[in-house]
Design an enzyme around this catalytic site. Structure first.
Site, mmCIF file in Angstrom:
data_model
loop_
_atom_site.group_PDB
_atom_site.id
_atom_site.type_symbol
_atom_site.label_atom_id
_atom_site.label_comp_id
_atom_site.label_asym_id
_atom_site.label_seq_id
_atom_site.Cartn_x
_atom_site.Cartn_y
_atom_site.Cartn_z
ATOM 1 N N ASP A 1 20.064 -21.403 -55.746
ATOM 2 C CA ASP A 1 21.456 -21.185 -55.498
ATOM 3 C C ASP A 1 22.077 -21.990 -54.772
ATOM 4 O O ASP A 1 21.384 -22.696 -53.999
ATOM 5 C CB ASP A 1 21.515 -19.707 -54.711
ATOM 6 C CG ASP A 1 21.145 -18.431 -55.857
ATOM 7 O OD1 ASP A 1 20.980 -18.628 -57.073
ATOM 8 O OD2 ASP A 1 20.928 -17.306 -55.036
ATOM 9 N N TYR B 1 8.706 -17.695 -53.495
ATOM 10 C CA TYR B 1 9.940 -18.245 -52.806
ATOM 11 C C TYR B 1 9.706 -17.538 -51.412
ATOM 12 O O TYR B 1 8.914 -16.667 -51.113
ATOM 13 C CB TYR B 1 11.147 -17.244 -53.332
ATOM 14 C CG TYR B 1 11.759 -17.969 -54.276
ATOM 15 C CD1 TYR B 1 12.787 -18.867 -54.287
ATOM 16 C CD2 TYR B 1 11.402 -17.793 -55.572
ATOM 17 C CE1 TYR B 1 13.502 -19.613 -55.308
ATOM 18 C CE2 TYR B 1 12.040 -18.428 -56.881
ATOM 19 C CZ TYR B 1 13.039 -19.219 -56.589
ATOM 20 O OH TYR B 1 13.566 -19.767 -57.794
#
Length: 249
Positions: free
Chosen positions: A58, A116
């Site tokens: 993102d 992540y």
């Protein structure tokens, strides 16, 4: 040039994404990491080539170990290629590793799992030196409640409740292998390992765990998953505290 005449290089990249609009080039979006890296490849080799990432990250998010591959006509020594590209990259994007791989290797299609990490600081005094990579969240959080809720996320589920893209036509079923919640002083880190993640999924999972830790969500994680309803999950946590740690093949 024919496909079999090209040489395939696997790259491991690190970047601070705060000033970029995510990894992937898009028609309506400038200043992406993919575009910057492709320009550096051109400047360093004289070849215009697509740099294929393991997946999107993102806008504003970071990577410790993003993996990409690029196919070039030149048969270059990997260390030399890495140095040539790095010379043309800004200081917030660097290639850490470069190796020549089989022509069939594809950074996205061959990825088996990703890890992540989302980090927040719950202390009253934010550290000015990590403000670009850690979310300052001055509040008491119930770590045990967050850990208990995270247990329900493990395994294979339909994660529609944790996806920002309401119009997705692709499957929203994913498998989370493990979630660690680590508290070290004032810092709390969520570490997610899964076979793939939906659009904004890690940030929504993180926001949901934070909301559970605050007591703002009383519904069980099991019910949130079963609802397949984005409004049942928590907020989308800000992107600047999210890192792609590692890609597994």
């Amino acid at each position: 040039m024919k496909e079999h005449e090209l040489h395939n290089y696997k790259l491991v990249l690190q970047y601070e994404g705060i000033r970029y609009n995510g990894w992937q080039k898009q028609k309506n979006q400038e200043n992406t990491i993919q575009e910057v890296v492709e320009n550096a490849v051109f400047d360093g080799t004289g070849e215009r080539a697509e740099v294929i990432g393991s997946g999107r990250t993102d806008a504003g998010t970071h990577a410790m170990g993003q993996v990409a591959n690029v196919k070039l006509g030149q048969d270059l020594e990997p260390e030399r290629l890495m140095d040539n590209i790095n010379k043309h990259l800004p200081s917030d994007i660097k290639i850490l590793e470069c190796e020549k791989v089989d022509n069939r290797f594809h950074a996205r299609l061959n990825a088996k799992a990703k890890t992540y990490m989302y980090t927040l600081c719950v202390g009253k005094k934010p550290d000015v030196f990590n403000r670009r990579t850690v979310l300052h969240y001055c509040a008491d959080l119930d770590v045990d409640a967050m850990k208990k809720a995270a247990e329900y996320l493990k395994g294979e589920h339909d994660f529609m409740s944790f996806c920002s893209n309401k119009r997705t036509k692709k499957s929203t079923v994913r498998k989370i292998y493990d979630i660690e919640i680590i508290k070290d002083g004032d810092e709390i880190s969520f570490i997610f390992k899964g076979n793939g993640f939906l659009y904004n999924m890690v940030r929504i999972l993180s926001g949901t765990l934070i909301d559970i830790g605050r007591g703002r969500i009383t519904e069980s994680m099991e019910d949130i998953i079963k609802s397949k309803n984005r409004s049942k999950a928590g907020h989308t946590a800000p992107g600047h505290a999210l890192f792609l740690k590692k890609v597994f093949y």
